[in-house]
Scaffold this active site. Structure first.
Site, PDB file in Angstrom:
ATOM      1  N   CYS A 108       6.470   1.594  -0.019  1.00 56.49           N
ATOM      2  CA  CYS A 108       5.955   0.301   0.425  1.00 56.49           C
ATOM      3  C   CYS A 108       6.338   0.052   1.888  1.00 56.49           C
ATOM      4  CB  CYS A 108       6.494  -0.833  -0.447  1.00 56.49           C
ATOM      5  SG  CYS A 108       5.904  -2.459   0.071  1.00 56.49           S
ATOM      6  N   ASN A 129      -2.448   9.849  -4.682  1.00 54.51           N
ATOM      7  CA  ASN A 129      -2.758   8.434  -4.478  1.00 54.51           C
ATOM      8  C   ASN A 129      -3.327   8.247  -3.080  1.00 54.51           C
ATOM      9  OD1 ASN A 129      -0.870   5.498  -3.722  1.00 54.51           O
ATOM     10  ND2 ASN A 129      -2.737   5.539  -4.901  1.00 54.51           N
ATOM     11  N   GLY A 130      -4.289   7.343  -2.965  1.00 53.05           N
ATOM     12  CA  GLY A 130      -4.821   6.997  -1.654  1.00 53.05           C
ATOM     13  C   GLY A 130      -6.275   7.391  -1.461  1.00 53.05           C
ATOM     14  N   GLY A 155      -5.443   2.313  -7.034  1.00 48.29           N
ATOM     15  CA  GLY A 155      -4.879   0.984  -6.851  1.00 48.29           C
ATOM     16  C   GLY A 155      -5.913  -0.117  -6.979  1.00 48.29           C
TER      17      GLY A 155
END
Length: 381
Positions: free
Chosen positions: A147, A260-261, A283
């Site tokens: 994060c 991820n992404g 996400g």
């Protein structure tokens, strides 16, 4: 563990081509302690029992203010097998609120498979928090090392900033693993600021693996920039480098990596897995469009039957859930606004948006609001 020699060579794996890659909530909150209230919702099927879980081929990313108990309840009504992550819970919150842990950690048993993400930079508190959370029977404990928010990586000195100190992360993961009965994992970026070479990423993974039992990493294939970009910009501005991810698969064959992404469709998830990805985490696409995203996960990703359930049935089941949970932790905890903010996305209807605004502004009647949702949705079909 020796540094992988391939880190010193050209990265061979190509990036993904653009465009490629109802549950019964009739259970008790975990842990089974006196005072834990039931979370009920009408349906005929249940989620997989813990111990018989399918691998995390598809998971929904932890998102602050979004992947709360209410969203996860809604998501599980749509998909039996998607892995769900909690919002990040700061270790100090768990330690200092140990008399009110249900509010932060309790979940219906039907939410399995579910992962608790914790954040922090104090070894003692991470260990204590994990020990307390272990009683809730999560399927995995994940440490936030990705994060870039100023509150987290800045004043909090954790999140993505932890990637600067792989030695500490290794010690933290060892402490976390020593205090729980499930596997542990790390969610991280491919780098931070100018520390963004593939060699540095390998050093990070190598150090954490060598110092702890961690054998699962969720890799957001962008670096994080801790100054000058907002968290939203950090999800878009730094370029995606999928080649780093696929090189890790090659160079650490005994470790599982989830990608991820930048992946926003089930077709892209399937393409990534065909290309060799161990799993894919999605996400905001899973939050903003849960019906179209999660509704295809069980069949297209896991090869399992998709639940034959309509959006109307989902709304009815979610209404039963809301009846059981509203005000559980005191007046307006949770409140109507928190319960309904997910519903416009599952209905996919712009006409419902004004009713979200009503709920945000006042403690509008829960059942009356749900009836309006159902009426508007059904008349628009």
């Amino acid at each position: 563990m020796a540094m992988r020699s391939a880190a010193r060579h050209a990265l061979l794996a190509p990036p993904l081509a653009p465009g490629s890659p109802g549950v019964s909530l009739r259970g008790r909150f975990s842990p089974r302690t006196p005072g834990a209230r039931p979370c009920r919702a009408a349906s005929s099927a249940s989620a997989p029992a813990a111990g018989k879980l399918l691998p995390p081929l598809f998971s929904v990313a932890p998102m602050m203010d979004w992947t709360d108990n209410h969203y996860r309840t809604l998501a599980r009504l749509i998909s039996r097998h998607a892995w769900l992550y909690t919002e990040m819970v700061v270790a100090e919150t768990i330690v200092h609120q140990k008399d009110k842990l249900d509010r932060f950690l309790a979940f219906p048993e039907e939410q399995h498979p579910i992962v608790l993400q914790i954040g922090g930079s104090n070894l003692e508190n991470l260990a204590k928090a994990t020990e307390l959370a272990n009683a809730y029977s999560y399927d995995e404990i994940n440490l936030n090392c990705g994060c870039p928010s100023g509150k987290v990586a800045g004043h909090g000195c954790f999140g993505a900033r932890l990637m600067f100190d792989p030695e500490f992360v290794g010690d933290a993961m060892s402490a976390i693993a020593a205090n729980c009965d499930v596997r542990v994992s790390v969610k991280c970026r491919i780098g931070v600021d100018d520390h963004d070479s593939y060699e540095e990423l390998c050093e990070f993974v190598d150090k954490v693996v060598s110092k702890s039992p961690t054998r699962h990493f969720i890799i957001h294939a962008r670096k994080a920039l801790l100054s000058g970009l907002s968290p939203a910009e950090n999800r878009k501005v730094p370029p995606l480098k999928y080649e780093y991810y696929f090189a890790l698969l090659r160079d650490f064959p005994d470790v599982k990596f989830t990608l991820n992404g930048g992946i926003t469709t089930v077709d892209q998830v399937s393409a990534s897995i065909r290309q060799g990805a161990h799993g894919v985490m999605v996400g905001r696409a899973a939050y903003n469009n849960p019906w179209n995203m999660l509704g295809h996960v069980d069949s297209e990703i896991y090869g399992k039957p998709t639940r034959c359930i309509s959006r109307r049935q989902i709304l009815e089941s979610y209404q039963d859930y809301g009846d059981s949970i509203i005000g559980q932790y005191g007046p307006s905890r949770p409140n109507v606004r928190q319960l309904v903010k997910n519903l416009a996305t599952v209905c996919g209807n712009a006409k419902l948006t004004p009713h979200c605004a009503i709920a945000r502004q006042s403690n509008h009647s829960w059942r009356r609001l749900l009836m309006q949702y159902q009426t508007l949705f059904l008349t628009s079909l």
